[in-house]
Design an enzyme around this catalytic site. Structure first.
Site, PDB file in Angstrom:
ATOM      1  N   CYS A  13      16.974 -15.500   8.701  1.00  0.00           N
ATOM      2  CA  CYS A  13      16.456 -16.174   7.514  1.00  0.00           C
ATOM      3  C   CYS A  13      15.340 -17.155   7.904  1.00  0.00           C
ATOM      4  O   CYS A  13      15.576 -18.076   8.705  1.00  0.00           O
ATOM      5  CB  CYS A  13      17.596 -16.918   6.826  1.00  0.00           C
ATOM      6  N   CYS A  61      36.451 -27.583  -8.104  1.00  0.00           N
ATOM      7  CA  CYS A  61      35.017 -27.417  -8.341  1.00  0.00           C
ATOM      8  C   CYS A  61      34.431 -28.725  -8.863  1.00  0.00           C
ATOM      9  O   CYS A  61      35.002 -29.363  -9.758  1.00  0.00           O
ATOM     10  CB  CYS A  61      34.781 -26.290  -9.337  1.00  0.00           C
ATOM     11  N   CYS A  77      25.333 -31.997   1.263  1.00  0.00           N
ATOM     12  CA  CYS A  77      26.040 -33.119   0.654  1.00  0.00           C
ATOM     13  C   CYS A  77      27.526 -32.780   0.576  1.00  0.00           C
ATOM     14  O   CYS A  77      27.972 -31.783   1.143  1.00  0.00           O
ATOM     15  CB  CYS A  77      25.463 -33.446  -0.725  1.00  0.00           C
ATOM     16  N   HIS A  91      24.132 -26.054  -8.429  1.00  0.00           N
ATOM     17  CA  HIS A  91      23.981 -27.306  -7.677  1.00  0.00           C
ATOM     18  C   HIS A  91      22.838 -27.202  -6.658  1.00  0.00           C
ATOM     19  O   HIS A  91      22.029 -28.145  -6.552  1.00  0.00           O
ATOM     20  CB  HIS A  91      25.289 -27.640  -6.954  1.00  0.00           C
ATOM     21  N   CYS A 113      16.539 -17.307  -0.314  1.00  0.00           N
ATOM     22  CA  CYS A 113      16.647 -15.843  -0.149  1.00  0.00           C
ATOM     23  C   CYS A 113      17.510 -15.230  -1.238  1.00  0.00           C
ATOM     24  O   CYS A 113      17.460 -14.011  -1.457  1.00  0.00           O
ATOM     25  CB  CYS A 113      17.259 -15.503   1.208  1.00  0.00           C
ATOM     26  N   CYS A 184      38.488  17.420  36.178  1.00  0.00           N
ATOM     27  CA  CYS A 184      38.127  16.699  34.952  1.00  0.00           C
ATOM     28  C   CYS A 184      39.187  15.666  34.601  1.00  0.00           C
ATOM     29  O   CYS A 184      38.897  14.644  33.979  1.00  0.00           O
ATOM     30  CB  CYS A 184      37.910  17.673  33.798  1.00  0.00           C
ATOM     31  N   HIS A 464      40.831  21.485  29.373  1.00  0.00           N
ATOM     32  CA  HIS A 464      39.709  20.677  29.874  1.00  0.00           C
ATOM     33  C   HIS A 464      39.777  19.295  29.240  1.00  0.00           C
ATOM     34  O   HIS A 464      40.052  19.146  28.047  1.00  0.00           O
ATOM     35  CB  HIS A 464      38.382  21.354  29.520  1.00  0.00           C
TER      36      HIS A 464
END
Length: 557
Positions: A13, A61, A77, A91, A113, A184, A464
């Protein structure tokens, strides 16, 4: 290259980058961010304790006053607000502030953004803060002690001087291995070792230097050191592990010859040989690289159905072998790693002829396995081969597919969680699909990430082995000397025979001097004492001889 340039190239950003150019503002934002993450993480742990949960206050809130289960906090804040009604966005716009943080996830929202943004410094602060709190709220699974705080390595003057004179080499670590004649099975085991971050760090840290080893030939640790040196040398041509193969043949006669062998047997044999040739390996409480990486602890609880007496025993484990068949021999169509683990930890009925209670004598009982201590690296083997006779060539392969995840949480299979669930069931509480809330620690203790998978195609005598392995975030497919770029999706769709997971957050313990060092120092002290005794005896012998000589001279005079 500066942090700002790297961040710009990574698409960070620009508003956050611009803000971070002021050291004072940057420090304030990071401190506020750290405080919010610390509060949210501590709250999540405290809420797991019923007594604490009743005392926790819920934030509200700042605009509408509703209780916030997921608060968003302004980084400029003290305001916190709700996301659903856009009060936090309002806010930021009204106050001219740019950033807020989701307290639950630690994600940063940029008002300019109008999106959530990523920053490497923010990510590091989040990880270090949550890790510190995990350590604070977590005890060891066996010893009831707090975890040792993680301390990142910082080079001292000696390290810096050594690094300045070192030559930087490419750390690709991807190199095919030549098939030396149906080998193997060995190649895939070695590729899983090469992808194992703990083994890689140990051998690339020069903890066992094959040039300085005094064991001579048949030292598997020397072969591992040579293997890592070759793979990380920058040479991309396939490497032939001829000396590793010959050492394996001499150490394990059952694996010698050019017949097709079982990769799991080779894996266990290799671990035993690495342990045996590690410096300071012991039979009890060993701290060699094998036991530090793969060693866990299984607990067996046998409960008498007559009196309820429980007999507990523990056994060490280096891996877990999982059945693909149910109790009545049926093969599940939708086998998953989780279902196999549930089958592994389900109670098993024991008849009166199979168990003898200390109090009741022979009587029916139930036996249950659980994982008492989780190792840093979990190795799973799916039992795909059925041996109906001593003849290995008559083995039948179970071709059923098994789904396994990229990330695994092992909490529900541990002794700690099982006992807590059993206690809650006795109280009449439902525990299905949930974990008990008391003293199990953070979920990060139990989380593992997939890093290698060994696959098998065909039958045991003409099949295998191939391997998928992860290097950082990229997956590769290893077919002997051929290495191709792959994907996680291709790996998860493969027919797995063995899976390897590494713990996402390692547990650290206080440093203790290794037992072999203590024994060596004690022996050195004893040797000095013996040397002083020999010197004292020699001095006394000389004095006695001199005294005898003087006495004889006087007598003759």
């Amino acid at each position: 290259m500066s942090y700002t340039t790297e961040a710009e190239e990574a698409g960070a950003c620009p508003h956050l980058l611009s803000t971070f150019t002021d050291d004072g503002v940057r420090s304030d934002i990071l401190q506020k961010y750290r405080t919010v993450v610390s509060w949210a993480t501590s709250r999540s742990y405290e809420s797991q304790r019923p007594a604490k949960k009743r005392k926790l206050s819920t934030p509200q809130c700042g605009s509408c006053g509703i209780a916030l289960s997921r608060p968003f906090v302004c980084l400029h804040c003290s305001y916190s607000g709700c996301w659903s009604l856009s009060h936090i966005q309002g806010h930021l716009s009204e106050a001219g502030h740019h950033f807020c943080v989701d307290a639950k996830s630690g994600s940063i929202f940029c008002s300019e953004c109008d999106d959530f943004v990523y920053d490497a410094i923010i990510s590091d602060v989040y990880n270090s803060t949550t890790l510190a709190l995990e350590e604070k709220y977590t005890s060891f699974q066996v010893a009831k002690k707090r975890r040792e705080p993680f301390r990142p390595w910082t080079p001292n003057d000696k390290d810096t001087e050594a690094l300045d004179g070192a030559t930087s080499l490419p750390c690709i670590g991807r190199r095919g291995l030549l098939n030396l004649g149906q080998t193997c099975f060995l190649n895939v085991v070695l590729q899983s070792f090469l992808a194992n971050p703990l083994l890689r760090n140990y051998f690339l840290s020069d903890k066992h230097n094959h040039r300085l080893c005094s064991r001579g030939k048949d030292c598997t640790c020397c072969e591992m050191d040579t293997l890592f040196s070759e793979v990380y040398s920058g040479n991309e041509a396939p490497f032939g592990p001829t000396t590793f193969l010959s050492t394996t043949w001499r150490a394990s006669s059952e694996l010698s010859g050019y017949a097709q062998q079982d990769a799991h047997e080779c894996f266990i044999s290799a671990l035993n040989q690495i342990h045996a040739t590690s410096r300071g390996s012991t039979k009890l409480s060993c701290i060699c690289i094998v036991h530090s990486t793969f060693d866990g602890l299984l607990q067996s609880d046998v409960k008498c159905k007559k009196c309820g007496n429980v007999t507990t025993a523990t056994d060490p484990m280096l891996d877990i072998s999982l059945e693909l068949k149910g109790k009545i021999g049926e093969i599940g169509r939708n086998n998953t790693l989780a279902s196999c683990l549930r089958r592994f930890t389900q109670p098993e009925e024991l008849g009166a002829t199979e168990y003898s209670c200390d109090k009741c004598g022979r009587c029916p009982a139930s036996k249950r396995l659980s994982i008492r201590k989780l190792p840093p690296v979990l190795s799973f083997q799916f039992k795909r081969f059925e041996y109906k006779s001593a003849d290995r060539s008559s083995a039948q392969k179970i071709e059923a597919s098994v789904r396994f995840p990229a990330s695994l949480n092992m909490a529900e299979y541990t002794t700690l969680v099982m006992k807590a669930q059993e206690g809650e069931r006795e109280k009449g509480q439902k525990t299905e699909g949930s974990y008990p809330s008391s003293d199990i620690g953070p979920q990060a203790m139990y989380e593992y990430d997939l890093f290698a998978v060994i696959c098998h195609d065909g039958q045991i005598d003409n099949g295998h082995y191939t391997c998928f392995a992860r290097y950082q975030d990229e997956w590769y497919y290893f077919d002997d000397d051929k290495v191709t770029h792959s994907s996680l999706g291709a790996c998860l769709k493969s027919q797995a025979y063995m899976c390897f997971y590494v713990k996402r957050r390692l547990d650290y313990k206080p440093y203790v001097t290794p037992s072999y060092v203590v024994a060596r120092e004690a022996e050195a002290i004893k040797e000095k004492e013996r040397e002083r005794e020999r010197e004292a005896a020699l001095t006394k012998e000389v004095d006695d001889a001199l005294l005898e000589y003087v006495t004889v001279r006087r007598y003759l005079a």
